[in-house]
Design a protein around this motif. Structure first.
Motif, PDB file in Angstrom:
ATOM      1  N   GLY A 204       0.813  -1.206   0.000  1.00 21.33           N
ATOM      2  CA  GLY A 204       0.000   0.000   0.000  1.00 21.33           C
ATOM      3  C   GLY A 204       0.846   1.256   0.000  1.00 21.33           C
ATOM      4  O   GLY A 204       2.037   1.233   0.336  1.00 21.33           O
ATOM      5  N   VAL A 205       0.227   2.371  -0.378  1.00 24.97           N
ATOM      6  CA  VAL A 205       0.904   3.658  -0.417  1.00 24.97           C
ATOM      7  C   VAL A 205      -0.022   4.727   0.155  1.00 24.97           C
ATOM      8  O   VAL A 205      -1.252   4.655  -0.007  1.00 24.97           O
ATOM      9  N   ASN A 206       0.545   5.691   0.862  1.00 27.53           N
ATOM     10  CA  ASN A 206      -0.201   6.808   1.434  1.00 27.53           C
ATOM     11  C   ASN A 206       0.307   8.128   0.867  1.00 27.53           C
ATOM     12  O   ASN A 206       1.514   8.296   0.650  1.00 27.53           O
ATOM     13  N   TYR A 207      -0.616   9.053   0.664  1.00 25.19           N
ATOM     14  CA  TYR A 207      -0.259  10.413   0.270  1.00 25.19           C
ATOM     15  C   TYR A 207      -0.913  11.361   1.265  1.00 25.19           C
ATOM     16  O   TYR A 207      -2.135  11.371   1.419  1.00 25.19           O
ATOM     17  N   GLN A 208      -0.096  12.156   1.945  1.00 24.99           N
ATOM     18  CA  GLN A 208      -0.617  13.064   2.962  1.00 24.99           C
ATOM     19  C   GLN A 208      -0.589  14.507   2.459  1.00 24.99           C
ATOM     20  O   GLN A 208       0.371  14.942   1.824  1.00 24.99           O
ATOM     21  N   GLY A 209      -1.678  15.227   2.766  1.00 23.08           N
ATOM     22  CA  GLY A 209      -1.741  16.640   2.395  1.00 23.08           C
ATOM     23  C   GLY A 209      -2.365  16.892   1.048  1.00 23.08           C
ATOM     24  O   GLY A 209      -1.938  17.785   0.311  1.00 23.08           O
ATOM     25  N   LEU A 210      -3.395  16.106   0.717  1.00 22.43           N
ATOM     26  CA  LEU A 210      -4.048  16.286  -0.584  1.00 22.43           C
ATOM     27  C   LEU A 210      -4.832  17.588  -0.626  1.00 22.43           C
ATOM     28  O   LEU A 210      -4.677  18.400  -1.558  1.00 22.43           O
ATOM     29  N   PHE A 211      -5.679  17.809   0.377  1.00 20.80           N
ATOM     30  CA  PHE A 211      -6.473  19.038   0.452  1.00 20.80           C
ATOM     31  C   PHE A 211      -6.174  19.860   1.702  1.00 20.80           C
ATOM     32  O   PHE A 211      -6.495  21.039   1.765  1.00 20.80           O
ATOM     33  N   SER A 212      -5.594  19.222   2.705  1.00 24.55           N
ATOM     34  CA  SER A 212      -5.189  19.917   3.931  1.00 24.55           C
ATOM     35  C   SER A 212      -3.902  19.279   4.444  1.00 24.55           C
ATOM     36  O   SER A 212      -3.473  18.233   3.940  1.00 24.55           O
ATOM     37  N   GLU A 213      -3.298  19.878   5.449  1.00 23.06           N
ATOM     38  CA  GLU A 213      -2.028  19.373   5.942  1.00 23.06           C
ATOM     39  C   GLU A 213      -2.149  18.005   6.607  1.00 23.06           C
ATOM     40  O   GLU A 213      -1.197  17.228   6.640  1.00 23.06           O
ATOM     41  N   GLU A 214      -3.316  17.692   7.157  1.00 21.43           N
ATOM     42  CA  GLU A 214      -3.480  16.481   7.968  1.00 21.43           C
ATOM     43  C   GLU A 214      -4.244  15.356   7.282  1.00 21.43           C
ATOM     44  O   GLU A 214      -4.372  14.273   7.838  1.00 21.43           O
ATOM     45  N   ASP A 215      -4.807  15.584   6.089  1.00 19.05           N
ATOM     46  CA  ASP A 215      -5.576  14.513   5.460  1.00 19.05           C
ATOM     47  C   ASP A 215      -4.646  13.475   4.827  1.00 19.05           C
ATOM     48  O   ASP A 215      -3.459  13.729   4.592  1.00 19.05           O
ATOM     49  N   THR A 216      -5.180  12.273   4.561  1.00 19.33           N
ATOM     50  CA  THR A 216      -4.385  11.179   3.993  1.00 19.33           C
ATOM     51  C   THR A 216      -5.218  10.413   2.977  1.00 19.33           C
ATOM     52  O   THR A 216      -6.369  10.055   3.238  1.00 19.33           O
ATOM     53  N   LEU A 217      -4.615  10.153   1.824  1.00 20.22           N
ATOM     54  CA  LEU A 217      -5.212   9.313   0.799  1.00 20.22           C
ATOM     55  C   LEU A 217      -4.397   8.036   0.722  1.00 20.22           C
ATOM     56  O   LEU A 217      -3.160   8.084   0.647  1.00 20.22           O
ATOM     57  N   GLY A 218      -5.086   6.865   0.783  1.00 18.17           N
ATOM     58  CA  GLY A 218      -4.368   5.592   0.758  1.00 18.17           C
ATOM     59  C   GLY A 218      -4.918   4.632  -0.269  1.00 18.17           C
ATOM     60  O   GLY A 218      -6.132   4.550  -0.480  1.00 18.17           O
ATOM     61  N   LEU A 219      -4.014   3.901  -0.929  1.00 19.59           N
ATOM     62  CA  LEU A 219      -4.389   2.886  -1.904  1.00 19.59           C
ATOM     63  C   LEU A 219      -3.596   1.623  -1.596  1.00 19.59           C
ATOM     64  O   LEU A 219      -2.365   1.674  -1.457  1.00 19.59           O
ATOM     65  N   GLY A 220      -4.302   0.483  -1.447  1.00 17.47           N
ATOM     66  CA  GLY A 220      -3.608  -0.748  -1.103  1.00 17.47           C
ATOM     67  C   GLY A 220      -4.206  -1.970  -1.772  1.00 17.47           C
ATOM     68  O   GLY A 220      -5.338  -1.948  -2.277  1.00 17.47           O
ATOM     69  N   PHE A 221      -3.428  -3.056  -1.745  1.00 17.19           N
ATOM     70  CA  PHE A 221      -3.851  -4.331  -2.315  1.00 17.19           C
ATOM     71  C   PHE A 221      -3.409  -5.451  -1.384  1.00 17.19           C
ATOM     72  O   PHE A 221      -2.280  -5.440  -0.861  1.00 17.19           O
ATOM     73  N   THR A 222      -4.292  -6.420  -1.147  1.00 14.09           N
ATOM     74  CA  THR A 222      -3.943  -7.568  -0.321  1.00 14.09           C
ATOM     75  C   THR A 222      -4.488  -8.844  -0.941  1.00 14.09           C
ATOM     76  O   THR A 222      -5.604  -8.860  -1.464  1.00 14.09           O
ATOM     77  N   GLN A 223      -3.679  -9.908  -0.886  1.00 20.37           N
ATOM     78  CA  GLN A 223      -4.075 -11.197  -1.447  1.00 20.37           C
ATOM     79  C   GLN A 223      -3.823 -12.296  -0.437  1.00 20.37           C
ATOM     80  O   GLN A 223      -2.728 -12.400   0.133  1.00 20.37           O
ATOM     81  N   ALA A 224      -4.828 -13.129  -0.198  1.00 22.84           N
ATOM     82  CA  ALA A 224      -4.709 -14.259   0.713  1.00 22.84           C
ATOM     83  C   ALA A 224      -4.974 -15.544  -0.058  1.00 22.84           C
ATOM     84  O   ALA A 224      -6.032 -15.687  -0.696  1.00 22.84           O
TER      85      ALA A 224
END
Length: 344
Positions: free
Chosen positions: A269-289
């Motif tokens: 997974g990857v996170n991007y912080q500060g998309l619209f404000s200093e404290e927000d976070t956008l995350g995209l991830g993948f998991t396989q079992a």
């Protein structure tokens, strides 16, 4: 006999008088509480269902440093969970919500912790092993349970039922930290014939980045015929901090097929912080079992964490689940969750 009894009473009384007359700052206590509420909409080609559940945690931590003479504390927590269990409806094996569970209310953690030296730290009591082992620093905001801990680690004492154990941490140097844990396994709580042990080495590199390598053992007794069994395997967790905006994680785990439902797991997974404000976070991830006796369940998750203030957050989350529980004959799932978290 009477003299011995009186001496005991006197000693106990003196002990409590000593505590009572100790400076208040020696017993400084911090109270805490938080609540998480999930509202999930589950949809596939054959049905749609709305599910709501919530988790309340309350507790306190008392600083014992001035009383004992070493940096130490006592921590007590109580948890209450109510609502429908979403995975019973979605039939996914990884758990699309990490607060999903049948209704419960019980003492969650009761811990005594002490730092014996600059390098050695230990904890005793009932504790959540996933707080110390096999967790991804940059996967914590994802909602899917497998983003937080590999489902291959059988018997790990964690949510919803931590267990009694002992934990030790030793810092070899600024880069290398070792951890050891021995617990009564959560699989048979309070039976004490089912144990879980785990060891982990963490290498810190490039500031907030690290790699963890762990090995675990689950020894247990089958209640029907009292046959002893054991399972041992490994996992790897990597957290990488690129800059103040980007961070990422990866984890992998495996286990012997005879002892588990999931014998191999991978997530990223990857996170991007500060998309619209200093404290927000956008995350995209993948998991396989990889499900034993079936195919693989694959989950793609996208979330956006928006802090309303320093105490309250909202988090819209979307997950696409392919082959729930590894069954290709079951329709894929689309699950939208709105999570509200508040601290008090």
């Amino acid at each position: 006999m009477l003299k011995k009894t009186l001496n005991k009473i006197s000693s106990i009384t003196l002990f409590f008088i000593t505590i009572a007359t100790t400076e208040v700052k020696a017993l400084e206590t911090i109270f805490n509480a938080d609540i998480t509420i999930d509202n999930s909409f589950i949809d596939n080609n054959t049905f749609s269902k709305n599910v709501i559940r919530g988790l309340l945690n309350v507790g306190f931590e008392t600083n014992l440093t001035n009383l004992i003479g070493k940096q130490s504390y006592i921590s007590v927590g109580y948890a209450v969970q109510r609502g429908e269990q979403g995975s019973d409806i979605a039939i996914d094996i990884q758990g699309f919500s990490n607060i999903d569970e049948q209704d419960f209310n019980h003492a969650y953690e009761v811990i005594f912790a002490v730092k014996l030296s600059k390098k050695l730290f230990i904890k005793l009591g009932q504790m959540d092993a996933n707080s110390d082992f096999a967790f991804t620093e940059y996967g914590l905001e994802f909602i899917n349970s497998s983003m937080g801990v590999s489902p291959t680690i059988q018997g790990l004492p964690t949510y919803p039922q931590p267990s009694i154990g002992i934990y030790s941490q030793y810092k070899l140097n600024s880069a290398i930290t070792t951890r050891l844990g021995f617990y009564e396994s959560s699989a048979k709580y309070n039976h004490f014939d089912d144990f879980f042990s785990i060891a982990e080495v963490q290498w810190h590199y490039q500031g907030n980045s690290s790699v963890k390598l762990g090995v675990w053992n689950h020894s247990y007794v089958e209640s029907s015929d009292r046959i002893s069994a054991s399972s041992t395997d490994i996992y790897i967790v990597a957290d990488h901090y690129f800059n103040e905006k980007f961070s990422a994680f990866m984890q992998w785990g495996q286990a012997k097929k005879k002892a588990v439902a999931v014998d191999q797991h991978f997530s990223i997974g990857v996170n991007y912080q500060g998309l619209f404000s200093e404290e927000d976070t956008l995350g995209l991830g993948f998991t396989q079992a990889d499900v034993v006796g079936a195919d693989s369940e694959q989950v793609t998750e996208l979330f956006y964490l928006f802090p309303i203030n320093d105490k309250i957050n909202i988090k819209p989350d979307v997950q696409f689940i392919s082959s729930p529980s590894g069954d290709k004959s079951v329709s894929d799932l689309l699950i939208f969750t709105l999570r509200l978290t508040a601290q008090f």
